[in-house]
Scaffold this motif. Structure first.
Motif, PDB file in Angstrom:
ATOM      1  N   LEU A   1      52.471  78.253  61.414  1.00  0.00           N
ATOM      2  CA  LEU A   1      52.190  78.853  61.288  1.00  0.00           C
ATOM      3  C   LEU A   1      52.467  80.204  60.147  1.00  0.00           C
ATOM      4  O   LEU A   1      51.996  80.397  60.252  1.00  0.00           O
ATOM      5  CB  LEU A   1      51.501  79.840  62.887  1.00  0.00           C
ATOM      6  N   ILE A   2      53.912  79.820  60.348  1.00  0.00           N
ATOM      7  CA  ILE A   2      54.468  81.361  59.579  1.00  0.00           C
ATOM      8  C   ILE A   2      54.178  80.534  57.816  1.00  0.00           C
ATOM      9  O   ILE A   2      53.802  81.089  56.514  1.00  0.00           O
ATOM     10  CB  ILE A   2      56.391  81.431  59.996  1.00  0.00           C
ATOM     11  N   LYS A   3      54.791  78.975  57.758  1.00  0.00           N
ATOM     12  CA  LYS A   3      54.070  78.203  56.527  1.00  0.00           C
ATOM     13  C   LYS A   3      52.768  78.474  56.043  1.00  0.00           C
ATOM     14  O   LYS A   3      52.552  78.482  54.454  1.00  0.00           O
ATOM     15  CB  LYS A   3      54.882  77.033  56.546  1.00  0.00           C
ATOM     16  N   GLU A   4      52.021  77.912  57.031  1.00  0.00           N
ATOM     17  CA  GLU A   4      50.623  78.168  56.574  1.00  0.00           C
ATOM     18  C   GLU A   4      50.562  79.652  56.238  1.00  0.00           C
ATOM     19  O   GLU A   4      49.679  79.484  55.539  1.00  0.00           O
ATOM     20  CB  GLU A   4      50.125  78.117  57.399  1.00  0.00           C
ATOM     21  N   THR A   5      51.033  80.304  57.119  1.00  0.00           N
ATOM     22  CA  THR A   5      49.943  81.734  56.182  1.00  0.00           C
ATOM     23  C   THR A   5      51.173  82.452  55.404  1.00  0.00           C
ATOM     24  O   THR A   5      50.654  83.499  55.245  1.00  0.00           O
ATOM     25  CB  THR A   5      50.506  82.692  57.641  1.00  0.00           C
ATOM     26  N   THR A   6      51.925  82.439  54.461  1.00  0.00           N
ATOM     27  CA  THR A   6      53.021  82.637  53.819  1.00  0.00           C
ATOM     28  C   THR A   6      52.350  81.661  52.499  1.00  0.00           C
ATOM     29  O   THR A   6      53.677  81.700  51.401  1.00  0.00           O
ATOM     30  CB  THR A   6      54.234  82.892  53.986  1.00  0.00           C
ATOM     31  N   LYS A   7      51.828  80.625  52.376  1.00  0.00           N
ATOM     32  CA  LYS A   7      52.032  79.767  51.297  1.00  0.00           C
ATOM     33  C   LYS A   7      52.039  80.256  49.962  1.00  0.00           C
ATOM     34  O   LYS A   7      52.104  79.402  49.280  1.00  0.00           O
ATOM     35  CB  LYS A   7      50.975  78.603  51.820  1.00  0.00           C
ATOM     36  N   ASP A   8      51.193  81.804  49.576  1.00  0.00           N
ATOM     37  CA  ASP A   8      50.967  81.974  48.581  1.00  0.00           C
ATOM     38  C   ASP A   8      52.209  83.079  48.232  1.00  0.00           C
ATOM     39  O   ASP A   8      51.864  83.844  47.464  1.00  0.00           O
ATOM     40  CB  ASP A   8      49.660  83.452  48.800  1.00  0.00           C
ATOM     41  N   ILE A   9      52.782  83.275  49.305  1.00  0.00           N
ATOM     42  CA  ILE A   9      54.134  83.754  48.702  1.00  0.00           C
ATOM     43  C   ILE A   9      55.144  82.833  48.172  1.00  0.00           C
ATOM     44  O   ILE A   9      55.820  82.100  49.330  1.00  0.00           O
ATOM     45  CB  ILE A   9      55.088  84.931  49.736  1.00  0.00           C
ATOM     46  N   PRO A  10      55.393  82.781  46.734  1.00  0.00           N
ATOM     47  CA  PRO A  10      56.567  81.482  46.787  1.00  0.00           C
ATOM     48  C   PRO A  10      57.895  81.388  47.199  1.00  0.00           C
ATOM     49  O   PRO A  10      58.670  80.709  46.960  1.00  0.00           O
ATOM     50  CB  PRO A  10      56.396  81.686  44.835  1.00  0.00           C
ATOM     51  N   ASN A  11      58.431  82.846  47.114  1.00  0.00           N
ATOM     52  CA  ASN A  11      59.784  83.524  48.218  1.00  0.00           C
ATOM     53  C   ASN A  11      60.137  83.613  49.276  1.00  0.00           C
ATOM     54  O   ASN A  11      61.339  83.968  49.503  1.00  0.00           O
ATOM     55  CB  ASN A  11      60.414  84.279  46.751  1.00  0.00           C
ATOM     56  N   ILE A  12      58.953  82.365  49.937  1.00  0.00           N
ATOM     57  CA  ILE A  12      59.671  82.588  51.541  1.00  0.00           C
ATOM     58  C   ILE A  12      59.884  81.390  51.972  1.00  0.00           C
ATOM     59  O   ILE A  12      59.562  80.124  51.690  1.00  0.00           O
ATOM     60  CB  ILE A  12      58.198  82.768  51.666  1.00  0.00           C
ATOM     61  N   LYS A  13      61.469  80.863  52.525  1.00  0.00           N
ATOM     62  CA  LYS A  13      61.450  80.300  53.169  1.00  0.00           C
ATOM     63  C   LYS A  13      60.693  80.209  54.897  1.00  0.00           C
ATOM     64  O   LYS A  13      61.510  81.065  55.173  1.00  0.00           O
ATOM     65  CB  LYS A  13      62.693  79.611  52.906  1.00  0.00           C
ATOM     66  N   VAL A  14      61.652  79.152  56.039  1.00  0.00           N
ATOM     67  CA  VAL A  14      60.555  78.853  56.963  1.00  0.00           C
ATOM     68  C   VAL A  14      62.395  78.220  57.810  1.00  0.00           C
ATOM     69  O   VAL A  14      62.528  77.598  57.058  1.00  0.00           O
ATOM     70  CB  VAL A  14      59.483  78.652  57.663  1.00  0.00           C
ATOM     71  N   ASP A  15      62.861  78.956  58.465  1.00  0.00           N
ATOM     72  CA  ASP A  15      63.705  77.899  59.595  1.00  0.00           C
ATOM     73  C   ASP A  15      63.850  78.622  60.610  1.00  0.00           C
ATOM     74  O   ASP A  15      62.765  79.492  61.450  1.00  0.00           O
ATOM     75  CB  ASP A  15      65.400  78.563  58.356  1.00  0.00           C
ATOM     76  N   THR A  16      64.445  77.795  61.451  1.00  0.00           N
ATOM     77  CA  THR A  16      64.692  78.100  62.879  1.00  0.00           C
ATOM     78  C   THR A  16      66.185  78.433  63.409  1.00  0.00           C
ATOM     79  O   THR A  16      67.625  78.032  62.615  1.00  0.00           O
ATOM     80  CB  THR A  16      64.361  77.332  63.411  1.00  0.00           C
ATOM     81  N   CYS A  17      66.377  78.981  64.860  1.00  0.00           N
ATOM     82  CA  CYS A  17      68.244  79.545  64.887  1.00  0.00           C
ATOM     83  C   CYS A  17      67.774  79.486  66.499  1.00  0.00           C
ATOM     84  O   CYS A  17      66.956  79.916  67.099  1.00  0.00           O
ATOM     85  CB  CYS A  17      68.187  80.539  64.642  1.00  0.00           C
ATOM     86  N   ASN A  18      68.862  78.159  66.458  1.00  0.00           N
ATOM     87  CA  ASN A  18      69.304  78.480  67.955  1.00  0.00           C
ATOM     88  C   ASN A  18      70.127  79.473  69.025  1.00  0.00           C
ATOM     89  O   ASN A  18      69.977  80.331  70.003  1.00  0.00           O
ATOM     90  CB  ASN A  18      69.681  76.804  68.130  1.00  0.00           C
ATOM     91  N   GLY A  19      71.045  80.129  68.285  1.00  0.00           N
ATOM     92  CA  GLY A  19      72.007  80.761  68.756  1.00  0.00           C
ATOM     93  C   GLY A  19      72.062  81.814  68.285  1.00  0.00           C
ATOM     94  O   GLY A  19      70.762  82.711  68.251  1.00  0.00           O
ATOM     95  N   LEU A  20      73.434  82.513  67.615  1.00  0.00           N
ATOM     96  CA  LEU A  20      73.546  84.234  67.323  1.00  0.00           C
ATOM     97  C   LEU A  20      72.622  83.911  66.120  1.00  0.00           C
ATOM     98  O   LEU A  20      72.713  82.906  65.030  1.00  0.00           O
ATOM     99  CB  LEU A  20      75.095  84.494  67.724  1.00  0.00           C
ATOM    100  N   LEU A  21      72.370  85.202  65.379  1.00  0.00           N
ATOM    101  CA  LEU A  21      71.088  85.351  63.787  1.00  0.00           C
ATOM    102  C   LEU A  21      73.148  85.465  63.253  1.00  0.00           C
ATOM    103  O   LEU A  21      72.858  84.760  62.366  1.00  0.00           O
ATOM    104  CB  LEU A  21      70.900  86.015  64.227  1.00  0.00           C
TER     105      LEU A  21
END
Length: 161
Positions: A55-75
């Motif tokens: 959902l994040i990738k789809e809603t930010t697809k027009d912003i070229p300098n956005i990456k989406v990732d995930t994190c399981n532990g401490l930020l």
């Protein structure tokens, strides 16, 4: 020249116009914004991590300098795997500040080379949270002015089950 990266963490369950306000404005300040979906097992989420990332990738697809990732532990452990030295956080109201101050303080204790930048959410989104969106959508009330169309459709699908 080093790229100025910022990490924008959250649960994004689901992403709202308030989140998108912070992400897009952050993308105009930093060379790259990495939106990190927290995988907090102590929270029960409506959407899976993969669904939230999509959902994040789809809603930010027009912003070229956005990456989406995930994190399981401490930020802070995640940040050590990147070149980012900035955490980007949105503030809706004064009530957010105390919690954010605690998080920032512990993060500084864990790694004082990482700064936290706070950005005030646009006033029109100051009341908005993922919890409120889910509550409204659960009772089949319209959320089109709170979330993008793709998120609205995903909510309808979740609550139709």
């Amino acid at each position: 020249m080093n790229k100025k990266q910022a990490i924008c963490p959250g649960s994004f369950d689901p992403i709202t116009y308030g989140h998108l306000d912070i992400i897009s404005r952050g993308a105009s300040v930093f060379d790259e914004v990495i939106v990190v979906v927290a995988n907090n097992q102590s929270k029960s989420s409506l959407f899976s991590v993969e669904e939230r990332m999509n959902l994040i990738k789809e809603t930010t697809k027009d912003i070229p300098n956005i990456k989406v990732d995930t994190c399981n532990g401490l930020l802070m452990d995640y940040i050590r795997t990147t070149d980012a030295r900035v955490i980007l956080r949105g503030l809706r109201a004064v009530s957010d500040f105390e919690y954010e101050m605690q998080i920032t303080s512990i993060n500084r204790k864990l790694d004082d080379s990482v700064e936290t930048f706070f950005m005030m959410t646009n006033n029109q989104y100051s009341f908005l949270s993922s919890s409120i969106v889910k509550e409204v959508a659960k009772y089949h009330s319209p959320v089109s002015d709170l979330v993008p169309k793709i998120v609205e459709e995903a909510l309808k699908e979740k609550y139709a089950k």
